[in-house]
Design a protein around this motif. Structure first.
Motif, short mmCIF file in Angstrom:
data_model
loop_
_atom_site.label_atom_id
_atom_site.label_comp_id
_atom_site.label_asym_id
_atom_site.label_seq_id
_atom_site.Cartn_x
_atom_site.Cartn_y
_atom_site.Cartn_z
N LEU A 125 56.40 34.56 -19.56
CA LEU A 125 57.59 33.72 -19.55
C LEU A 125 57.42 32.47 -18.70
O LEU A 125 57.87 31.39 -19.08
CB LEU A 125 58.80 34.53 -19.06
CG LEU A 125 59.32 35.62 -19.99
CD1 LEU A 125 60.46 36.38 -19.33
CD2 LEU A 125 59.78 35.02 -21.32
N VAL A 126 56.78 32.60 -17.53
CA VAL A 126 56.66 31.45 -16.63
C VAL A 126 55.87 30.31 -17.26
O VAL A 126 56.37 29.18 -17.35
CB VAL A 126 56.07 31.86 -15.27
CG1 VAL A 126 55.85 30.63 -14.39
CG2 VAL A 126 57.00 32.85 -14.56
N SER A 134 61.86 34.94 -13.24
CA SER A 134 60.61 35.59 -13.63
C SER A 134 59.64 35.67 -12.45
O SER A 134 58.97 36.69 -12.25
CB SER A 134 59.96 34.83 -14.80
OG SER A 134 60.78 34.85 -15.94
N TYR A 187 60.94 38.46 -10.07
CA TYR A 187 60.68 39.81 -10.57
C TYR A 187 59.18 40.09 -10.65
O TYR A 187 58.75 41.24 -10.50
CB TYR A 187 61.33 40.01 -11.94
CG TYR A 187 62.78 40.41 -11.83
CD1 TYR A 187 63.13 41.71 -11.47
CD2 TYR A 187 63.80 39.50 -12.08
CE1 TYR A 187 64.46 42.09 -11.34
CE2 TYR A 187 65.13 39.85 -11.97
CZ TYR A 187 65.46 41.15 -11.60
OH TYR A 187 66.77 41.52 -11.48
N ARG A 188 58.38 39.06 -10.89
CA ARG A 188 56.93 39.25 -10.92
C ARG A 188 56.42 39.67 -9.55
O ARG A 188 55.61 40.60 -9.44
CB ARG A 188 56.26 37.96 -11.37
CG ARG A 188 54.76 38.06 -11.61
CD ARG A 188 54.26 36.80 -12.30
NE ARG A 188 52.84 36.86 -12.57
CZ ARG A 188 51.90 36.38 -11.76
NH1 ARG A 188 52.25 35.78 -10.64
NH2 ARG A 188 50.62 36.49 -12.06
N THR A 216 56.75 38.74 -17.39
CA THR A 216 57.02 37.56 -16.56
C THR A 216 55.82 36.62 -16.50
O THR A 216 55.98 35.41 -16.37
CB THR A 216 57.43 37.98 -15.14
OG1 THR A 216 56.43 38.87 -14.60
CG2 THR A 216 58.77 38.69 -15.15
N SER A 217 54.61 37.19 -16.62
CA SER A 217 53.41 36.35 -16.63
C SER A 217 53.33 35.50 -17.89
O SER A 217 52.68 34.46 -17.90
CB SER A 217 52.15 37.22 -16.52
OG SER A 217 52.09 37.86 -15.27
#
Length: 337
Positions: free
Chosen positions: A126-127, A93, A96-97, A123-124
């Motif tokens: 998921l992390v 993530s 890809y972010r 991704t913001s």
């Protein structure tokens, strides 16, 4: 237990707390690409709000992981092998972010730009979600054997406690990002952030209460000598949330941002205080890793202490300077005094 082992346990906790304070509002801004922005001007304003700083904020994550590897190699080995899949998702993530931040600038069409902006939002979320799950699973107990090997199944990682922990960290990051939006951006985006905050504060208070209840049932914190400190930290988190609400009612901007950051840091501190003197809680208490059994040699810790004393002030000065340089408010894609 030597003083250096305790010092480095505190340093690791401080680095994680600093990461969540700084990167927390980055994640919150990223999620707003979907949950707050209404048009491309809004998204451009959000991008400019964190564009100069997001990659520097991630240095704190690298520092926290690197410090764990050098100061507590057995902690690092158990954590990163046992939580391999979750940490792989976090790493993927983050990759890809970073790619999405760069690629959105070079898309020839609005549709292509939106693809990367949606990826930033995903991704913001998921992390912080998976990091929250990892931290809560780490303190609730995992199947560690006598050699320090961690071998867990799906339901060792995914429990009501870890899910609440993941959602709580993501929600706190989003609120932190909304406060940063109010601090850095003018216009309708800022007004919508205020409206969302008024609805999210009660939700966050309820979530903190649920987290405290689950903390009692899923950890042994209540049985440790640190219970008095933990109680104070819980009070601090709740007081901070109430302070947010009062500051919002008075139309303040800086205070809510500082308080939301401190609330994120307080949760990290709470978990680390509850862990001490352990670094990984095992289902069998005899197999738990401690700051003594997981640490490097005294010479290694001594050398690392010297390096940190030299490097940390430089890093702090640079980051403070960068935030000062890019302190002006943003309206859409324009910067005003």
């Amino acid at each position: 237990m030597s003083t250096l082992e305790v010092v480095w346990f505190v340093i690791v906790g401080t680095l994680w707390a600093g990461f969540f304070f700084l990167e927390g509002f980055d994640f919150g801004i990223g999620m707003q690409f979907v949950f707050n922005a209404r048009d491309q001007k809004d998204r451009e304003a959000l991008y400019q709000a964190i564009g100069p700083n997001w990659d520097a904020n991630e240095v704190w994550l690298v520092s926290a992981g690197g410090t764990m590897f050098a100061a507590f190699p057995f902690w690092y080995a158990s954590l990163f092998s046992g939580f391999y899949l979750m940490l792989f998702i976090v790493l993927l993530s983050l990759i890809y972010r970073g790619v999405a931040f760069e690629f959105r600038e070079h898309m020839p069409t609005i549709q292509g730009t939106h693809v990367w902006e949606n990826l930033i939002a995903l991704t913001s979320f998921l992390v912080p979600f998976f990091l929250g799950m990892i931290f809560t699973a780490m303190v609730s107990g995992t199947p560690i054997d006598a050699r320090g090997n961690l071998s867990a199944g799906f339901f060792d990682y995914v429990t009501p406690f870890t899910l609440v922990g993941g959602v709580a960290v993501s929600l706190m990051s989003y609120v932190h990002g909304l406060n940063y939006t109010r601090l850095r951006i003018d216009g309708q985006l800022r007004e919508r952030a205020l409206v969302q905050l008024k609805y999210l504060y009660p939700v966050l208070l309820a979530g903190e209460a649920l987290f405290a209840v689950l903390l009692y049932f899923y950890t042994d914190f209540i049985q440790t000598k640190a219970i008095q400190i933990l109680a104070l930290l819980v009070i601090l988190v709740v007081t901070t949330l109430i302070g947010w609400f009062l500051a919002i009612k008075k139309q303040q901007e800086t205070v809510p941002f500082i308080l939301s950051g401190f609330a994120l840091m307080a949760v990290v501190v709470l978990l680390f205080v509850g862990l001490f003197p352990r670094v990984m809680v095992a289902n069998n208490p005899l197999h738990s890793l401690t700051v003594i059994t997981a640490s490097s040699s005294a010479y290694t810790l001594k050398v690392m202490t010297i390096v940190v004393l030299l490097a940390l002030p430089v890093t702090l000065v640079y980051q403070i300077w960068s935030f000062w340089v890019f302190r002006k408010r943003i309206v859409s894609h324009k910067v005003i005094e």
